[in-house]
Motif scaffolding. Structure first.
Motif, PDB file in Angstrom:
ATOM      1  N   UNK A   3     -10.516 -29.880 -34.985  1.00  6.15           N
ATOM      2  CA  UNK A   3      -9.595 -28.857 -35.486  1.00  6.15           C
ATOM      3  C   UNK A   3      -8.307 -28.852 -34.663  1.00  6.15           C
ATOM      4  N   UNK A   4      -8.416 -28.862 -33.345  1.00  2.85           N
ATOM      5  CA  UNK A   4      -7.232 -28.857 -32.487  1.00  2.85           C
ATOM      6  C   UNK A   4      -6.414 -30.140 -32.672  1.00  2.85           C
ATOM      7  N   UNK A   5      -7.116 -31.261 -32.785  1.00  2.00           N
ATOM      8  CA  UNK A   5      -6.426 -32.544 -32.934  1.00  2.00           C
ATOM      9  C   UNK A   5      -5.593 -32.578 -34.203  1.00  2.00           C
ATOM     10  N   UNK A   6      -6.188 -32.205 -35.343  1.00  2.00           N
ATOM     11  CA  UNK A   6      -5.472 -32.304 -36.612  1.00  2.00           C
ATOM     12  C   UNK A   6      -4.497 -31.154 -36.826  1.00  2.00           C
ATOM     13  N   UNK A   7      -4.752 -30.024 -36.239  1.00  2.00           N
ATOM     14  CA  UNK A   7      -3.763 -28.941 -36.309  1.00  2.00           C
ATOM     15  C   UNK A   7      -2.474 -29.370 -35.618  1.00  2.00           C
ATOM     16  N   UNK A   8      -2.601 -30.071 -34.500  1.00  2.00           N
ATOM     17  CA  UNK A   8      -1.413 -30.567 -33.790  1.00  2.00           C
ATOM     18  C   UNK A   8      -0.744 -31.693 -34.577  1.00  2.00           C
ATOM     19  N   UNK A   9      -1.539 -32.599 -35.126  1.00  2.00           N
ATOM     20  CA  UNK A   9      -0.968 -33.738 -35.849  1.00  2.00           C
ATOM     21  C   UNK A   9      -0.171 -33.289 -37.068  1.00  2.00           C
ATOM     22  N   UNK A  10      -0.736 -32.325 -37.823  1.00  2.00           N
ATOM     23  CA  UNK A  10      -0.077 -31.885 -39.054  1.00  2.00           C
ATOM     24  C   UNK A  10       0.757 -30.623 -38.858  1.00  2.00           C
ATOM     25  N   UNK A  11       0.901 -30.202 -37.597  1.00  2.00           N
ATOM     26  CA  UNK A  11       1.710 -29.029 -37.256  1.00  2.00           C
ATOM     27  C   UNK A  11       1.257 -27.797 -38.041  1.00  2.00           C
ATOM     28  N   UNK A  12      -0.066 -27.556 -38.031  1.00  2.00           N
ATOM     29  CA  UNK A  12      -0.639 -26.389 -38.688  1.00  2.00           C
ATOM     30  C   UNK A  12      -1.111 -25.402 -37.624  1.00  2.00           C
ATOM     31  N   UNK A  13      -1.004 -24.113 -37.924  1.00  2.00           N
ATOM     32  CA  UNK A  13      -1.389 -23.069 -36.968  1.00  2.00           C
ATOM     33  C   UNK A  13      -2.856 -22.676 -37.145  1.00  2.00           C
ATOM     34  N   UNK A  14      -3.720 -23.653 -37.177  1.00  2.00           N
ATOM     35  CA  UNK A  14      -5.161 -23.395 -37.337  1.00  2.00           C
ATOM     36  C   UNK A  14      -5.795 -23.374 -35.950  1.00  2.00           C
ATOM     37  N   UNK A  15      -6.377 -22.238 -35.586  1.00  2.00           N
ATOM     38  CA  UNK A  15      -6.906 -22.085 -34.222  1.00  2.00           C
ATOM     39  C   UNK A  15      -8.355 -21.609 -34.177  1.00  2.00           C
ATOM     40  N   UNK A  16      -8.894 -21.199 -35.329  1.00  2.77           N
ATOM     41  CA  UNK A  16     -10.228 -20.594 -35.345  1.00  2.77           C
ATOM     42  C   UNK A  16     -11.056 -21.194 -36.479  1.00  2.77           C
ATOM     43  N   UNK A  17     -12.343 -21.380 -36.231  1.00  2.00           N
ATOM     44  CA  UNK A  17     -13.292 -21.744 -37.278  1.00  2.00           C
ATOM     45  C   UNK A  17     -14.132 -20.509 -37.590  1.00  2.00           C
ATOM     46  N   UNK A  18     -14.098 -20.063 -38.844  1.00  2.00           N
ATOM     47  CA  UNK A  18     -14.838 -18.870 -39.237  1.00  2.00           C
ATOM     48  C   UNK A  18     -16.333 -19.056 -38.996  1.00  2.00           C
ATOM     49  N   UNK A  19     -17.048 -17.998 -38.583  1.00  3.47           N
ATOM     50  CA  UNK A  19     -18.496 -18.106 -38.327  1.00  3.47           C
ATOM     51  C   UNK A  19     -19.271 -18.692 -39.506  1.00  3.47           C
ATOM     52  N   UNK A  20     -18.936 -18.285 -40.740  1.00  7.34           N
ATOM     53  CA  UNK A  20     -19.643 -18.811 -41.916  1.00  7.34           C
ATOM     54  C   UNK A  20     -19.382 -20.306 -42.079  1.00  7.34           C
ATOM     55  N   UNK A  21     -18.153 -20.741 -41.733  1.00  9.49           N
ATOM     56  CA  UNK A  21     -17.820 -22.160 -41.810  1.00  9.49           C
ATOM     57  C   UNK A  21     -18.593 -22.952 -40.757  1.00  9.49           C
ATOM     58  N   UNK A  22     -18.674 -22.419 -39.538  1.00 12.87           N
ATOM     59  CA  UNK A  22     -19.413 -23.102 -38.484  1.00 12.87           C
ATOM     60  C   UNK A  22     -20.894 -23.183 -38.826  1.00 12.87           C
ATOM     61  N   UNK A  23     -21.431 -22.116 -39.394  1.00 14.70           N
ATOM     62  CA  UNK A  23     -22.846 -22.116 -39.795  1.00 14.70           C
ATOM     63  C   UNK A  23     -23.085 -23.208 -40.840  1.00 14.70           C
ATOM     64  N   UNK A  24     -22.148 -23.330 -41.787  1.00 13.61           N
ATOM     65  CA  UNK A  24     -22.275 -24.364 -42.820  1.00 13.61           C
ATOM     66  C   UNK A  24     -22.213 -25.763 -42.207  1.00 13.61           C
ATOM     67  N   UNK A  25     -21.305 -25.951 -41.252  1.00 12.58           N
ATOM     68  CA  UNK A  25     -21.177 -27.250 -40.594  1.00 12.58           C
ATOM     69  C   UNK A  25     -22.482 -27.652 -39.900  1.00 12.58           C
ATOM     70  N   UNK A  26     -23.099 -26.708 -39.241  1.00 17.00           N
ATOM     71  CA  UNK A  26     -24.325 -26.997 -38.485  1.00 17.00           C
ATOM     72  C   UNK A  26     -25.486 -27.324 -39.416  1.00 17.00           C
ATOM     73  N   UNK A  27     -25.488 -26.750 -40.608  1.00 15.50           N
ATOM     74  CA  UNK A  27     -26.602 -26.936 -41.536  1.00 15.50           C
ATOM     75  C   UNK A  27     -26.520 -28.239 -42.331  1.00 15.50           C
ATOM     76  N   UNK A  28     -25.345 -28.864 -42.364  1.00 16.50           N
ATOM     77  CA  UNK A  28     -25.187 -30.061 -43.183  1.00 16.50           C
ATOM     78  C   UNK A  28     -25.979 -31.248 -42.634  1.00 16.50           C
ATOM     79  N   UNK A  29     -26.320 -32.192 -43.522  1.00 15.67           N
ATOM     80  CA  UNK A  29     -27.086 -33.371 -43.111  1.00 15.67           C
ATOM     81  C   UNK A  29     -26.211 -34.425 -42.429  1.00 15.67           C
ATOM     82  N   UNK A  30     -24.955 -34.495 -42.793  1.00 12.21           N
ATOM     83  CA  UNK A  30     -23.992 -35.432 -42.198  1.00 12.21           C
ATOM     84  C   UNK A  30     -24.493 -36.872 -42.201  1.00 12.21           C
TER      85      UNK A  30
END
Length: 453
Positions: A317-344
């Motif tokens: 998130x930090x890497x691509x926020x800097x690359x694309x000059x986006x002000x993204x600084x937080x991952x929502x709890x529901x989003x993080x929960x979804x990330x952890x549950x995925x099979x990847x």
């Protein structure tokens, strides 16, 4: 002085671009003839490569894949004739980080240089030698890497697509006594047999059509250092025989020559295939397998270290926020929960791609579940998630990417993981299909039927 490479058949626009780059104190080399590409290698020292996708190499060689292989440390930008978000996204998936649109302006070139030549963001939290993770399997892997760095033994890294095998190879080299010498990387699966032979062993002038000048191979370039051969399981029997000789004697003969060149390299190999099974099936030579498998290292899948996902996600998130000059600084709890549950199934590479896409479409400083999973498959047949703040083109691209990946998964299931058969069924070139599977982090070997015990 920082150097850049321009690869384009359009001489006039290339000279314009050269002038703009040189005004920014960049040393520039321009290539207009496909034959000149054979001079480009890991010693060239280019920090930035700008390539027109319309440039076709000798024998139909894919220039983007070739340049990614021979100058892996350079930042890659594509030169496009017009603004096309879909086309840009396609080339980003293939490794291009930036796009430069014709006609060039000094501002667009300066903006590109500002992004491309800036230090990569996120290195401060990159963990051990660029690898992030504090899980038991990763700390054990880091200990193994430290031990292997003290030896010159051949190493075979085995792991699924997208687990970061190239990072393991890089860490072993940069911790070893050879760290002051070159680390030469080549992706064996990305090149045709004839081109791979030329890249590995070199060739003399006139050795084949298009060989207008002599060229040293990777083992010569990497003399004294480390040669990393990724996707070693994809090489043909003829290349296997030549490689075995180099491993056993350290001697290389260029194509078209009987002159023996002595080399001294440490060799690291990587594969996502079951090479032991390939040996049984006669696809891979037994003697070569024993030579490269001196010290096997297993790279863990992301599902084996889910406790590392939060740190990885925040890093990307930090890497691509800097690359694309986006002000993204937080991952929502529901989003993080979804990330952890995925099979990847595509492992860290797939996770990175999902975070990158999410950062691009995020409408606030928070990365939401809708940003990460815009077309989540649900019990009612796959309802598309929230499209707030997303343009029509972005929405189409998101949905298409989701269903394209599903298509490739179903295709491989139908074809038992046979990429050649899948390519014929999809009416795609095998190399094109292989590249798309890599983009999506899909490992064909996962779909191959295992023999009965």
């Amino acid at each position: 002085m920082t150097s850049a490479l321009i690869v384009d058949i359009d001489r006039r626009s290339s000279e314009t671009l050269r002038s703009m780059l040189e005004s920014a104190s960049i040393s520039v080399r321009a290539v207009y003839d496909p034959a000149e590409l054979t001079d480009i290698n890991t010693d060239s020292g280019f920090a930035l490569v700008l390539v027109s996708p319309s440039f076709v190499g000798t024998s139909g060689m894919d220039v983007l894949d070739y340049l990614r292989s021979v100058v892996p440390d350079a930042r890659l930008a594509v030169i496009l004739d017009s603004k096309d978000d879909g086309e840009e996204e396609n080339y980003r998936r293939r490794g291009a980080e930036f796009a430069l649109i014709k006609p060039f302006s000094q501002k667009s070139v300066d903006d590109l240089l500002k992004m491309a030549l800036a230090p990569k963001v996120g290195d401060e939290d990159a963990g051990f030698m660029g690898m992030i993770g504090k899980s038991p399997v990763m700390t054990s892997l880091f200990d193994t890497i430290r031990s292997l760095a003290e030896t010159d033994a051949s190493v075979l890294i085995h792991g699924q697509t997208g687990v970061g095998k190239e990072l393991i190879a890089s860490a072993i080299h940069h911790l070893s006594r050879r760290k002051q010498k070159k680390l030469v990387t080549i992706n064996c699966g990305a090149l045709s047999e004839s081109l791979l032979e030329s890249e590995l062993f070199g060739h003399e002038r006139g050795a084949f059509t298009g060989a207008f000048r002599a060229k040293a191979g990777k083992f010569e370039y990497g003399n004294g250092g480390t040669v990393f051969l990724d996707e070693i399981g994809e090489i043909s029997h003829d290349v296997q025989i030549r490689l075995l000789k180099v491993i056993e004697s350290g001697e290389v003969e260029r194509l078209g020559s009987n002159h023996v060149i002595k080399t001294d390299t440490r060799m690291i190999f990587a594969t996502n295939r079951d090479l032991a099974e390939d040996v049984k099936n006669g696809r891979f030579r037994k003697d070569l397998y024993y030579r490269i498998n001196v010290i096997p290292v297993r790279a863990p899948s992301l599902t084996e270290r889910k406790e590392d996902i939060p740190a990885l996600a925040e890093h990307f998130m930090r890497t691509y926020a800097a690359r694309y000059e986006r002000e993204v600084t937080i991952i929502a709890p529901s989003a993080m929960e979804w990330l952890i549950k995925q099979k990847w199934e595509g492992n860290v590479r797939e996770l990175e791609n999902v975070i990158e896409r999410g950062v691009v479409v995020a409408a606030s400083n928070t990365l939401t579940l809708e940003n990460l999973d815009p077309a989540s498959e649900r019990a009612d047949g796959g309802e598309v998630g929230s499209i707030s703040g997303v343009t029509y083109k972005e929405m189409v691209g998101q949905v298409m990417s989701v269903y394209e990946k599903r298509y490739f998964i179903r295709l491989l299931e139908d074809c038992g993981g046979n990429v050649s058969k899948a390519a014929r069924k999809a009416e795609l070139d095998r190399k094109t299909l292989y590249g798309r599977l890599t983009d999506y982090g899909i490992d064909p070997s996962l779909f191959r039927k295992k023999p009965n015990a």
